[in-house]
Write an enzyme that holds these catalytic residues in place. Sequence first.
Site, short mmCIF file in Angstrom:
data_model
loop_
_atom_site.label_atom_id
_atom_site.label_comp_id
_atom_site.label_asym_id
_atom_site.label_seq_id
_atom_site.Cartn_x
_atom_site.Cartn_y
_atom_site.Cartn_z
N ASP A 199 -5.72 6.45 3.84
CA ASP A 199 -5.15 5.16 3.45
C ASP A 199 -5.89 3.99 4.07
OD1 ASP A 199 -3.28 6.47 1.94
OD2 ASP A 199 -1.62 6.18 3.33
N ASP A 202 7.94 1.35 9.05
CA ASP A 202 6.85 0.78 9.85
C ASP A 202 6.42 -0.58 9.38
OD1 ASP A 202 6.68 2.74 11.75
OD2 ASP A 202 5.13 3.89 10.75
N ARG A 245 5.36 1.03 17.87
CA ARG A 245 4.92 -0.02 16.94
C ARG A 245 4.83 -1.42 17.57
NH1 ARG A 245 2.53 3.83 14.76
NH2 ARG A 245 3.23 4.60 12.75
N SER A 259 2.91 14.54 6.26
CA SER A 259 2.62 13.20 6.75
C SER A 259 3.06 13.16 8.21
CB SER A 259 3.37 12.16 5.93
OG SER A 259 3.21 10.88 6.49
#
Length: 408
Positions: free
Chosen positions: A15, A124, A95, A178
Amino acid sequence: MSKGKVVLAYSGGLDTTAIIPWLKEVYDYDVICCCVDCGQGEELDGLQERALYSGASKLYIEDITDDFCENYIIPCVQAGAIYENKYLLGTSMARPGIAAKLVEIARKEDAVAICHGATGKGNDQIRFELAIKALAPDIQIIAPWRDSKWNMDSREAEIEYCKAHGIDLPFAADSSYSRDRNLWHISHEGLELEDPSLEPNYDHLLVLSVSPEKAPDEPEFVTMTFEQGVPKSVNGVEMKVSDIIRKLNELGGKHGIGIVDIVENRVVGMKSRGVYETPGGTILMEAQKQLEELVLDRATMEVKKDMGNKLAQVVYEGKWFTPLREAIQAFVESTQKYVTGEVKFRLYKGNIIKAGTTSPYSLYSESLASFTTGDLYDHHDADGFITLFGLPLKVRAMKMQEVEKNNK
């Protein structure tokens, strides 16, 4: 001449690799990649070559592992922050630290924008963007998966786009799980996990751990010490927090500790199913709790539990850089002043079994807790206490009897 610089949160995966030529083609940006290391290990191998080969002008690899452990993990451990009673916030806690580093690099490079590769369905995107807005409200945010100019909707499409732009890398079209990994945990989504009726294929899935069935048949004793709510040693060896987590990951993974299968409620409104491996984190949070049982009074523990649940929600929703998080953390820190002592436990086939706890600040009194009458506690004193404590119940019952009698 480009329109300016954009800092891309870069993992090296398909990605974010496809995003590099896309940013250059669609927005004419000079792309500066930034990979923030939170302890993901070998995933960083070869990133420099991959980023430059894919068209980035520069790559920063920024190690924030100790910052992550000391300033994000420890406050959540001290609070007992667990989302929906299961999720130990491994991705959520990382994050804000990543976003803060992205802002720092953007300032250093005088970038006009920050780009992330989070999808429009996940949490996210919220966590990254709320943090960036709080720290750098003047910097533009680019989210390709929500951009009308982003036309790729599959791994195959991304691979073809990369090849069309001269980027031929060994990305597999058949996707695996994932995953998101850092020092604290690894998460797994996709494949059979998308069907809640199916059991996880743990033989295929697990990375940090073995299943409890495959753990050793003999238990292993572990001793930890804490000072003011911060872990200091494991089995007599003093270490910094990040090394303690590494050691606990090793021990916990060996014994099948901290494997959680959860269907959670995402911020964006949908339910998602995933498996989290948090071997060291599960041990650390249980050890912290074991020590707090000795040293915190009942009223403080009650409020602290509420604050822990609230902090879990705040962190999960990406609201780290808020006055509310600061206020909750200030309360929690005040409760940790006397959380000092030694914790012992056994690890055995997915279980953490208490083996003794000591603290110089323990509120436990053997003479009070025993069934023998002592100087501080007379059994007869309970008579008056129960009379007063139960008075509202008795008054209500008497009133109801009176009403029932009058209605006859």
